[in-house]
Scaffold this motif. Structure first.
Motif, short mmCIF file in Angstrom:
data_model
loop_
_atom_site.label_atom_id
_atom_site.label_comp_id
_atom_site.label_asym_id
_atom_site.label_seq_id
_atom_site.Cartn_x
_atom_site.Cartn_y
_atom_site.Cartn_z
N ARG A 127 0.63 -1.65 0.19
CA ARG A 127 -0.05 0.04 -0.49
C ARG A 127 0.68 1.38 0.43
NH1 ARG A 127 -2.56 -3.21 3.86
NH2 ARG A 127 -1.54 -2.35 5.41
N TRP A 128 1.92 1.68 1.26
CA TRP A 128 2.56 2.35 1.47
C TRP A 128 3.49 2.40 -0.20
CZ3 TRP A 128 8.30 2.92 0.24
CH2 TRP A 128 9.14 3.94 0.55
N ALA A 129 3.66 1.88 -1.35
CA ALA A 129 4.29 2.40 -2.69
C ALA A 129 3.17 2.11 -3.31
CB ALA A 129 5.28 0.14 -2.60
N ARG A 130 2.48 1.62 -3.60
CA ARG A 130 1.63 2.45 -4.88
C ARG A 130 1.17 3.68 -4.13
NH1 ARG A 130 -1.48 -2.61 -3.03
NH2 ARG A 130 -1.50 -3.67 -4.56
N ALA A 131 0.71 4.02 -3.00
CA ALA A 131 0.81 5.74 -2.60
C ALA A 131 2.31 6.40 -3.32
CB ALA A 131 0.66 5.39 -1.02
N VAL B 112 2.58 7.84 -11.21
CA VAL B 112 2.65 6.10 -11.27
C VAL B 112 1.10 6.42 -10.93
CG1 VAL B 112 4.02 4.65 -12.44
CG2 VAL B 112 4.87 6.18 -11.80
N ALA B 113 0.10 5.55 -12.54
CA ALA B 113 -1.19 5.12 -12.32
C ALA B 113 -0.47 3.71 -11.31
CB ALA B 113 -1.87 5.27 -13.08
N LEU C 127 6.42 -3.22 -10.29
CA LEU C 127 6.75 -2.56 -8.45
C LEU C 127 6.84 -2.93 -7.02
CD1 LEU C 127 8.07 0.82 -10.10
CD2 LEU C 127 9.57 -1.40 -9.32
N VAL C 128 5.02 -3.18 -7.29
CA VAL C 128 4.36 -3.57 -5.96
C VAL C 128 4.25 -4.94 -6.19
CG1 VAL C 128 2.23 -3.69 -5.09
CG2 VAL C 128 2.56 -1.22 -6.35
#
Length: 157
Positions: free
Chosen positions: A22-26, A33-34, A43-44
């Protein structure tokens, strides 16, 4: 993509893997980066594998770093932990429920490796934004001290 250099402390709990994703997505979304872009998805998944390895195999705290340069350069993920044991790739049989993480990292990342540090080790991977559509190239590189985006990696914990 904007320049990134963010860090997240990870506790030795498997629930931390979801928090790291979740942190990486945010952070990626904040950098432009959508979530549905191949780069973000790749990356996630890499964050998930590297953090899982640190949490499951060391049982110790770790630090996740997410870095990128300007002008569409590589995005680098690093997970530093306090274990001096090197990461180990293995071939899992068809029915095994684990043992494929570093094979996935190797297949998805353009480069990956690890560095021994005084306080443990740092496992890293890099993804070139354009390579996500082609599935990455996955070459192992390791050892030595790393300088990336002008930051020399020093001791973490």
């Amino acid at each position: 993509m904007q320049v990134l250099h963010e860090e997240l402390e990870i506790g030795p709990d498997p629930a931390e893997v979801g928090r790291a994703r979740r942190w990486a997505r945010a952070r990626l979304a904040r950098a432009g980066v959508a979530a549905d872009e191949p780069l973000a998805e790749t990356l996630v998944l890499l964050v998930s594998e590297l953090v899982t390895n640190a949490v499951v195999h060391t049982g110790r705290d770790a630090v996740l770093s997410l870095m990128s340069g300007a002008c569409g350069g590589a995005v680098r993920l690093e997970v530093a932990d306090a274990s001096r044991l090197p990461p180990r790739t293995r071939r899992a049989s068809g029915d095994e429920t684990s043992g494929r993480g570093l094979e996935l990292v190797s297949g998805l990342a353009d480069r990956w490796g690890w560095e021994q540090e005084e306080s443990g080790k740092r496992v890293w991977c890099e993804v070139e934004p354009g390579s996500c559509d082609a599935g990455g190239r996955g070459r192992f590189q390791g050892g030595g001290r790393a300088t990336y985006l002008g930051f020399e990696r020093l001791l973490v914990r």
